[in-house]
Design a protein around this motif. Structure first.
Motif, PDB file in Angstrom:
ATOM      1  N   LEU A 332       0.836  -1.209   0.000  1.00 19.89           N
ATOM      2  CA  LEU A 332       0.000   0.000   0.000  1.00 19.89           C
ATOM      3  C   LEU A 332       0.866   1.253   0.000  1.00 19.89           C
ATOM      4  N   SER A 335       1.887   2.203  -3.365  1.00 17.95           N
ATOM      5  CA  SER A 335       0.810   2.677  -4.228  1.00 17.95           C
ATOM      6  C   SER A 335       0.662   4.192  -4.135  1.00 17.95           C
ATOM      7  N   LYS A 336       1.179   4.805  -3.038  1.00 16.13           N
ATOM      8  CA  LYS A 336       1.107   6.261  -2.900  1.00 16.13           C
ATOM      9  C   LYS A 336       1.689   6.962  -4.122  1.00 16.13           C
ATOM     10  N   ILE A 339      -0.598   6.354  -7.564  1.00 17.46           N
ATOM     11  CA  ILE A 339      -2.033   6.353  -7.309  1.00 17.46           C
ATOM     12  C   ILE A 339      -2.850   6.682  -8.555  1.00 17.46           C
ATOM     13  N   PHE A 341      -2.722   5.458 -11.535  1.00 22.08           N
ATOM     14  CA  PHE A 341      -3.169   4.363 -12.394  1.00 22.08           C
ATOM     15  C   PHE A 341      -3.103   2.990 -11.727  1.00 22.08           C
ATOM     16  N   TRP A 343      -4.208   0.835  -9.675  1.00 23.98           N
ATOM     17  CA  TRP A 343      -5.272   0.527  -8.715  1.00 23.98           C
ATOM     18  C   TRP A 343      -5.042  -0.804  -8.017  1.00 23.98           C
ATOM     19  N   VAL A 346      -3.472  -0.586  -4.739  1.00 25.62           N
ATOM     20  CA  VAL A 346      -4.305  -0.020  -3.671  1.00 25.62           C
ATOM     21  C   VAL A 346      -5.312  -1.059  -3.206  1.00 25.62           C
ATOM     22  N   VAL A 347      -5.961  -1.708  -4.178  1.00 23.68           N
ATOM     23  CA  VAL A 347      -7.138  -2.512  -3.847  1.00 23.68           C
ATOM     24  C   VAL A 347      -6.759  -3.814  -3.134  1.00 23.68           C
ATOM     25  N   GLY A 350      -5.286  -3.765   0.451  1.00 26.00           N
ATOM     26  CA  GLY A 350      -6.309  -3.210   1.325  1.00 26.00           C
ATOM     27  C   GLY A 350      -7.390  -4.230   1.635  1.00 26.00           C
ATOM     28  N   VAL A 351      -7.812  -4.955   0.603  1.00 25.83           N
ATOM     29  CA  VAL A 351      -8.840  -5.981   0.819  1.00 25.83           C
ATOM     30  C   VAL A 351      -8.308  -7.046   1.772  1.00 25.83           C
TER      31      VAL A 351
END
Lengths: 377, 363
Positions: A332, A335-336, A339, A341, A343, A346-347, A350-351
C-alpha cells in the motif's frame, strides 16, 4: 484442575458445560462462523505460504555435477550400496560426490548446500530433470524491473509492483508477517495483563494502587507514537513492533482481569480454596484464572485485529518490516506514488487487511455475544 | 465531589513522574548513549544505517550522556518541567516553537472530528437502540462493523484515488457544467458519459491544509477553502470513532431502557418519546463520555497516518518527518508533549464523568 479434595472439584464439569453453552451459542451465529472459516483459510495461507507462492519447488530432481577440484583429491568409492539413500540426503555426502540425478524433497522448506538460493535459475528443471512447483511459481522477493507495474494478467494474477515483484506472492507471504505480529503481540499483552490484573484484583490495597497508576501511565502513550519513537532510535525491527504493541495492549487486559478478580476473590470456591490452605499463587492462577479468562479471550480476538492494523499502518508509513520482506502495508505504501493508475496496488492489499481485520472482529463479537447471558435466546 | 476533584488532580503528579521515566528510558536508547552503544554491539542488524558522528556528538552534549544516570534523569526532568526541549537539528529553531506551530492544526482536526463523531453517533445509536432487531437496526449494526474494521490509511488511499483526481478523473466543475448542459436531454450518451466518469472524480484537494496564499483571502473564502481541504482527512479521522461510539451508544441505551425506572415511567403512561429522550438517553450518555479517554490517544496516533498521507503540517506529520530526518530533540519533544496532552485529555474526561454522574466517588 487436579484437586479432588476441595469444594471446587465440580468446577471442571461446570466450566465444561459453560464452554459447551458458549460453543453452542457461537455456532448459531452465522456471521461469526463464516469469519471463523475465513480465519482458518488465512492461517492455512500463512502456514503453507511456501507451497502457495515461491520459486523454490516442492520436489526437484536435478542433475548434480560435483566440482572437479574437490573430486580430484578424493579417490572414488568403489562400492556404494546406499547410493540412492545418499542422494536423498545430499547434505550427508560431501566427501565422495558423484555426478548423477539427485532428488530434493521440499527445497522450499529446507536448505540444501548444493542448491544455491541466490541463483534463481537453479530452481528451473532442465532436460531430464523434474520439478513440482508451488501454485504460483514466483517468489515474493523476485525483482524483474522489465515487468514493473504491470496490471493483473495471466502470469501475475494480481499485477506487479514497481520492482516487478508479483503482488499475489507478496500478499501470501505478507500473511505470515501479519499473523505472527498479531498473535505474538497479543500473547505478550495477555501474559503481562493477566499477571498485573491478577495481582491488583487479588491483593487490592497498595499493590492495586501501584498497578492502576502504571496502567494510567501506559495509557498516556498512544501505541503508534511510542512505537515510532522507539523505531526512530533503534531502527526498524519487527521485534520492537511486536513487543511494543504487546506492552501497550496489556493495560486493557489488566483492567479486565482485575475486574474479574475483584468479583471472584470473595466467591465461595475461592474462599474454600483459601480454607484448605493453598498458596495465594495457586488460588490466583489455578483456581480463579480459568474462571476469569472468558472476557480475556474476547479481548484477545479484538486485540489481534488491532495489532495487525498497527503493523500494517507502520509498514504503510515505511517504518514497519524492513525491505525486501513482503508485508501488506508495504505494498500500500508503494501505491502512494502510483495512485494515478496502479489501482491493483491499492485494492488488493487493502482488501487483504480489511478481510483479516473484519474476520477477527466478527469472531470476537460472536464470542462476546455467546458469552453474554443476556444475549442468549 | 470536591474531594474527588482534588484527589484526581493530585494524582497527576505520580503519573507525570511515570511519563518522565518512560520518556527517559526511551531517550536512553538514543545514539551516543552507553546503553545504545551496547545494544548496537549486541545486535548488528539494528540501526543498520550509519548515524553521522556530529549528530551523535550533539545528542551526547544535549542530553548529558557523559554524566551519570541520576544526573541525566534530573536534567531530563528539568527540561520537561520547563518545557525546554532544545533546538531542532534540522533548522536550529526551538522544538517548542515548531510544536507550537503544528499543534493548533492537529487540535483543530481532532476537535472537528470529535465533535462530528459525537454529533452523528448519538442519534444513530439512539435510532438503532429504539428500533432494536428491526431490519434497519441490523443494517446499521453491520455497516458500523464494516466501518470499524476499515483501516483508515486504506480508506484515505481509496478516497484519494476515487475523489482526488486519480485515473480518468473529472473535476466537480466540469461534472456540474456537463450535467447542466445535458440535463435537458436524457439520452444514453450522457448516461454513458456519467458511467465512464463515475468512478473517478477530482472533487477534493488531496494535499495540504489550504491553498497557498489563502491566508490573505477574505474570511468566508478562506473558511470555505479550509473546509474543502479538510473534507477527506476529517472523514478518515472520524469514521472509525463514529463506528465505535455509535455501538456503545446503542448498547448503553438498551441497558438503560431495560432498567426498572424506565418500566415505571412507561407504566405512568408517559409517551415513548418522553421516556427515551427525557429519562433514558441522558443516563445512557454518561458512559460514552469516559470513552473520550480511549478515543483521544487513538486519534493522536491516527493523526500521524492521516496527516502524513494528506501532507497536513500538524504534529503527526512533524513527528513522522523528524523520525525520517533523525531529528532526535524533535522526536523526544513531540513524544513527551503527546503523552502530556493525552494525560490532560484523560483527566478532562474523568472530571466530566464525575460531573455528570453524581454517584461517582473516589475509590
Amino acid at each position: 484442575m487436579s484437586n479432588p479434595k476441595t469444594a471446587h472439584s465440580e468446577t471442571p464439569s461446570t466450566s465444561q458445560s459453560y464452554w459447551r453453552i458458549v460453543l453452542h451459542q457461537f455456532k448459531r451465529n452465522k456471521q461469526a462462523m463464516v469469519a471463523l472459516v475465513v480465519l482458518f483459510i488465512l492461517f492455512s495461507v500463512a502456514l503453507f505460504a511456501p507451497f502457495i507462492a515461491g520459486e523454490k519447488p516442492i520436489y526437484l530432481v536435478k542433475y548434480y555435477e560435483p566440482k572437479q577440484a574437490i573430486q580430484s583429491d578424493k579417490e572414488p568409492v568403489a562400492d556404494n550400496p546406499t547410493g540412492e539413500q545418499k542422494a536423498l540426503n545430499p547434505q550427508v555426502n560431501t566427501q565422495d560426490e558423484q555426478p548423477g540425478f539427485r532428488t530434493y524433497w521440499f527445497p522450499n522448506l529446507f536448505k540444501y548446500e548444493d542448491l544455491v538460493d541466490v541463483q534463481f535459475d537453479r530452481w528451473r528443471a532442465g532436460e531430464g530433470e523434474r520439478a513440482i512447483y508451488a501454485l504460483v511459481p514466483i517468489g515474493p522477493e523476485r525483482n524483474n524491473v522489465a515487468n514493473a507495474l504491470q496490471a493483473p494478467d495471466k502470469t501475475h494474477i494480481l499485477g506487479t509492483d514497481y520492482n516487478g515483484r508479483d503482488v499475489f506472492s507478496r500478499l501470501v507471504w505478507g500473511t505470515q508477517i501479519s499473523m505472527s505480529v498479531g498473535f505474538i503481540a497479543v500473547s505478550i499483552s495477555i501474559i503481562l495483563g493477566v499477571f498485573m490484573g491478577a495481582l491488583a484484583g487479588f491483593y487490592g490495597g497498595k499493590i492495586d494502587a501501584i498497578i492502576l497508576r502504571t496502567i494510567e501511565i501506559m495509557i498516556c502513550f498512544p501505541s503508534l507514537i511510542l512505537i515510532l519513537a522507539l523505531i526512530a532510535f533503534l531502527g526498524r525491527s519487527i521485534f520492537i513492533i511486536m513487543v511494543v504493541i504487546g506492552i501497550i495492549g496489556s493495560p486493557g487486559v489488566a483492567r479486565l482481569v482485575r475486574g474479574e478478580y475483584l468479583k471472584l476473590r470473595d466467591s465461595d470456591f475461592a474462599t474454600a480454596a483459601k480454607a484448605t490452605g493453598l498458596s495465594d499463587m495457586r488460588i490466583m492462577f489455578r483456581h480463579i484464572l480459568p474462571n476469569a479468562m472468558a472476557p480475556v479471550l474476547v479481548f484477545a480476538t479484538f486485540g489481534v485485529a488491532g495489532a495487525i492494523l498497527t503493523e500494517t499502518a507502520l509498514s504503510f508509513l515505511g517504518l514497519g518490516v524492513a525491505p525486501p520482506t513482503a508485508s501488506w502495508g508495504e505494498i500500500l505504501n508503494q501505491s502512494k506514488n502510483y495512485i494515478d493508475f496502479a489501482w491493483w496496488l491499492v485494492v488488493f492489499p487493502g482488501v487483504a487487511i480489511f478481510v483479516t481485520v473484519t474476520a477477527f472482529n466478527l469472531v470476537g463479537e460472536g464470542l462476546r455475544e455467546a458469552m453474554d447471558p443476556k444475549m442468549r435466546q | 465531589m470536591k474531594a474527588y476533584l482534588i484527589k484526581r488532580i493530585l494524582l497527576i503528579i505520580p503519573t507525570f513522574i511515570g511519563i518522565s521515566l518512560v520518556t527517559f528510558t526511551v531517550l536512553q536508547l538514543s545514539p551516543g548513549n552507553p546503553a545504545y552503544m551496547k545494544l548496537q554491539n549486541m545486535e548488528g542488524a539494528m540501526g543498520a544505517d550509519a548515524i553521522p558522528q556530529d549528530i551523535i556528538d550533539q545528542t551526547i552534549e544535549m542530553y548529558g550522556f557523559d554524566k551519570p544516570l541520576p544526573v541525566r534523569y534530573l536534567l531530563w526532568m528539568k527540561r520537561l518541567i520547563t518545557f525546554d526541549l532544545g533546538d531542532s537539528y534540522k533548522d536550529g529553531r526551538p522544538v517548542l516553537t515548531r510544536i507550537g506551530e503544528a499543534l493548533p492544526i492537529t487540535i483543530q482536526l481532532n476537535v472537528i472530528s470529535l465533535l462530528l463523531i459525537y454529533l452523528i453517533s448519538i442519534p444513530v445509536g439512539t435510532y438503532s437502540a429504539t428500533h432494536q432487531h428491526t431490519r434497519s437496526d441490523n443494517t446499521i449494526t453491520l455497516g458500523l462493523f464494516i466501518l470499524y474494521s476499515l483501516p483508515s490509511f486504506w480508506v484515505a488511499m481509496l478516497l484519494m484515488y476515487f475523489f482526488g483526481g486519480g485515473g480518468g478523473s473529472v473535476s466537480l466543475q466540469t461534472l456540474c457544467t456537463t450535467m447542466f448542459t445535458k440535463i435537458g436531454i436524457v439520452e444514453w450518451s450522457s448516461v454513458q458519459w456519467m458511467l465512464e466518469k463515475v468512478l473517478h472524480f477530482n472533487w477534493f484537494p488531496i494535499y495540504g491544509f489550504g491553498t497557498a496564499g489563502s491566508e490573505d483571502w477574505p474570511f468566508w473564502k478562506w473558511f470555505a477553502d479550509r473546509a474543502w481541504h479538510l473534507c477527506l482527512p476529517v472523514f478518515c479521522l472520524t469514521y472509525g470513532g463514529f463506528a465505535t461510539i455509535s455501538r456503545y451508544a446503542r448498547s448503553g441505551l438498551i441497558d438503560v431502557v431495560n432498567q426498572d425506572y424506565i418500566r415505571t415511567s412507561r407504566a405512568y403512561g408517559f409517551s415513548e418519546r418522553m421516556v427515551i429522550f427525557k429519562y433514558a438517553l441522558r443516563n445512557s450518555l454518561i458512559p460514552i463520555i469516559t470513552l473520550l479517554g480511549t478515543l483521544i490517544p487513538a486519534m493522536i496516533g491516527g493523526s500521524v497516518i492521516i496527516e502524513s498521507i494528506f501532507s497536513i503540517p500538524g504534529m503527526g506529520r512533524l513527528f513522522y518527518e523528524s523520525i525520517l530526518a533523525r531529528d532526535y530533540p524533535m522526536v523526544m519533544g513531540v513524544f513527551s508533549i503527546t503523552a502530556i496532552l493525552t494525560l490532560v485529555g484523560l483527566i478532562v474526561s474523568d472530571i466530566l464523568y464525575a460531573l455528570t454522574d453524581p454517584r461517582i466517588k473516589f475509590e
